[in-house]
Design a protein around this motif. Structure first.
Motif, PDB file in Angstrom:
ATOM      1  N   ILE A  76       0.926  -1.216  -0.043  1.00 39.94           N
ATOM      2  CA  ILE A  76       0.187   0.024  -0.054  1.00 39.94           C
ATOM      3  C   ILE A  76       1.177   1.244  -0.073  1.00 39.94           C
ATOM      4  O   ILE A  76       0.488   2.115  -0.728  1.00 39.94           O
ATOM      5  N   SER A  77       1.866   1.377   0.782  1.00 35.50           N
ATOM      6  CA  SER A  77       2.706   2.559   0.721  1.00 35.50           C
ATOM      7  C   SER A  77       3.677   2.805  -0.129  1.00 35.50           C
ATOM      8  O   SER A  77       3.922   3.951  -0.646  1.00 35.50           O
ATOM      9  N   TYR A  78       4.125   1.668  -0.612  1.00 35.21           N
ATOM     10  CA  TYR A  78       5.550   1.658  -1.674  1.00 35.21           C
ATOM     11  C   TYR A  78       5.122   1.248  -2.961  1.00 35.21           C
ATOM     12  O   TYR A  78       5.871   1.016  -3.983  1.00 35.21           O
ATOM     13  N   GLY A  79       3.983   0.246  -3.093  1.00 36.29           N
ATOM     14  CA  GLY A  79       3.643  -0.375  -4.408  1.00 36.29           C
ATOM     15  C   GLY A  79       4.141  -1.876  -4.332  1.00 36.29           C
ATOM     16  O   GLY A  79       3.765  -2.473  -5.086  1.00 36.29           O
ATOM     17  N   SER A  80       5.210  -2.133  -3.556  1.00 36.23           N
ATOM     18  CA  SER A  80       5.705  -3.642  -3.595  1.00 36.23           C
ATOM     19  C   SER A  80       6.516  -3.962  -2.103  1.00 36.23           C
ATOM     20  O   SER A  80       6.649  -2.896  -1.381  1.00 36.23           O
ATOM     21  N   PRO A  81       6.526  -4.994  -1.843  1.00 38.38           N
ATOM     22  CA  PRO A  81       6.985  -5.240  -0.569  1.00 38.38           C
ATOM     23  C   PRO A  81       8.567  -5.204  -0.384  1.00 38.38           C
ATOM     24  O   PRO A  81       8.961  -5.767  -1.299  1.00 38.38           O
ATOM     25  N   TRP A  82       9.188  -5.157   0.641  1.00 44.89           N
ATOM     26  CA  TRP A  82      10.601  -5.145   0.715  1.00 44.89           C
ATOM     27  C   TRP A  82      10.706  -6.398   1.609  1.00 44.89           C
ATOM     28  O   TRP A  82      10.655  -6.349   2.906  1.00 44.89           O
ATOM     29  N   PHE A  83      10.865  -7.337   0.992  1.00 47.24           N
ATOM     30  CA  PHE A  83      10.910  -8.832   1.632  1.00 47.24           C
ATOM     31  C   PHE A  83      12.005  -9.169   2.566  1.00 47.24           C
ATOM     32  O   PHE A  83      11.640  -9.728   3.635  1.00 47.24           O
ATOM     33  N   SER A  84      12.923  -8.347   2.828  1.00 48.31           N
ATOM     34  CA  SER A  84      14.024  -8.472   3.912  1.00 48.31           C
ATOM     35  C   SER A  84      13.271  -8.023   5.288  1.00 48.31           C
ATOM     36  O   SER A  84      13.271  -8.566   6.329  1.00 48.31           O
ATOM     37  N   TRP A  85      12.682  -6.989   4.950  1.00 48.31           N
ATOM     38  CA  TRP A  85      12.049  -6.466   6.143  1.00 48.31           C
ATOM     39  C   TRP A  85      10.614  -7.093   6.648  1.00 48.31           C
ATOM     40  O   TRP A  85      10.354  -7.310   7.729  1.00 48.31           O
ATOM     41  N   VAL A  86       9.869  -7.510   5.643  1.00 51.63           N
ATOM     42  CA  VAL A  86       8.849  -8.308   5.896  1.00 51.63           C
ATOM     43  C   VAL A  86       9.185  -9.766   6.493  1.00 51.63           C
ATOM     44  O   VAL A  86       8.646  -9.897   7.633  1.00 51.63           O
ATOM     45  N   ILE A  87      10.173 -10.346   6.157  1.00 49.86           N
ATOM     46  CA  ILE A  87      10.649 -11.515   6.953  1.00 49.86           C
ATOM     47  C   ILE A  87      11.113 -11.240   8.341  1.00 49.86           C
ATOM     48  O   ILE A  87      10.691 -11.925   9.336  1.00 49.86           O
ATOM     49  N   ALA A  88      11.600 -10.061   8.254  1.00 52.37           N
ATOM     50  CA  ALA A  88      12.099  -9.488   9.762  1.00 52.37           C
ATOM     51  C   ALA A  88      10.949  -9.340  10.737  1.00 52.37           C
ATOM     52  O   ALA A  88      11.016  -9.701  11.827  1.00 52.37           O
ATOM     53  N   SER A  89       9.949  -9.019  10.187  1.00 47.15           N
ATOM     54  CA  SER A  89       8.620  -8.611  10.874  1.00 47.15           C
ATOM     55  C   SER A  89       8.133  -9.860  11.563  1.00 47.15           C
ATOM     56  O   SER A  89       7.992 -10.075  12.570  1.00 47.15           O
ATOM     57  N   GLY A  90       7.964 -10.878  10.535  1.00 40.23           N
ATOM     58  CA  GLY A  90       7.616 -12.335  10.910  1.00 40.23           C
ATOM     59  C   GLY A  90       8.461 -12.929  11.863  1.00 40.23           C
ATOM     60  O   GLY A  90       7.943 -13.425  12.859  1.00 40.23           O
ATOM     61  N   VAL A  91       9.714 -12.669  11.848  1.00 42.08           N
ATOM     62  CA  VAL A  91      10.656 -13.288  12.847  1.00 42.08           C
ATOM     63  C   VAL A  91      10.356 -12.618  14.392  1.00 42.08           C
ATOM     64  O   VAL A  91      10.083 -13.178  15.272  1.00 42.08           O
ATOM     65  N   VAL A  92       9.837 -11.136  14.367  1.00 38.29           N
ATOM     66  CA  VAL A  92       9.768 -10.562  15.353  1.00 38.29           C
ATOM     67  C   VAL A  92       8.554 -11.278  16.265  1.00 38.29           C
ATOM     68  O   VAL A  92       8.677 -11.752  17.507  1.00 38.29           O
TER      69      VAL A  92
END
Length: 189
Positions: A76-92
């Motif tokens: 929604i914010s940038y048009g595409s996911p930044w997967f390294s940070w997506v994975i980091a959020s899942g890890v949290v």
């Protein structure tokens, strides 16, 4: 939880929690972020919600809320996911959910000992996610410069730790105060 022949499936309650948690993660990530001055790194209130949901619904919910919520927020914010940070959020979400599994918050137990355990869990989760997972994946996936991604990671870790320590702890205390303590003669409505 219902059991299948080869293992467990998620309860309807957990699936609903994942949907609600992901939506809250997106909304707070979109409208509850405060820029830090470090490129693409903000003070994020949505990690307090992620930590709370991981505490309430466990590591699978925490993992999925982090992955789904961050993917949608980035799209929604940038048009595409930044997967390294997506994975980091899942890890949290995963790490918090794993470490706090023995906290009986649903029984109204969230005193000093539980607050300390919750915050140790979120500190470990944020350090692993933002000082290890995100920067290393940024370098491996996107060929980002190491000094940039580790600066972003340190900033994200520090601000997320503070956000969860303040907002997440207050939310967990408020939730536990709505629950009847185990062994209490008071009935819950």
């Amino acid at each position: 939880m219902k059991k299948m022949a080869k293992g467990k499936i998620l309860s309807i309650k957990t699936i609903v929690a994942i949907g609600i948690g992901s939506a809250l993660f997106v909304i707070l990530g979109r409208f509850g972020s405060i820029p830090t001055g470090i490129p693409n790194t903000s003070i994020e209130t949505n990690y307090a919600i992620l930590a709370l949901f991981a505490l309430l619904y466990g590591p699978t919910a925490g993992l999925l809320i982090g992955l789904i919520g961050h993917t949608l927020k980035d799209a929604i914010s940038y048009g595409s996911p930044w997967f390294s940070w997506v994975i980091a959020s899942g890890v949290v979400g995963l790490i918090i959910g794993l470490i706090v599994r023995k906290i009986s918050i649903h029984d109204g137990e969230f005193g000093r000992k539980e607050i300390i355990r919750f915050n140790i869990a979120q500190i470990i989760a944020n350090v692993v996610a933002w000082l290890l997972v995100a920067p290393v994946l940024d370098i491996l996936i996107y060929a980002e410069p190491a000094n940039k991604v580790f600066t972003q990671g340190i900033t994200a870790a520090l601000f997320n730790i503070v956000s969860v320590a303040v907002i997440g702890t207050l939310l967990a205390i408020a939730y536990s105060n709505t629950r009847t303590k185990k062994g209490s003669l008071t009935k819950q409505a």
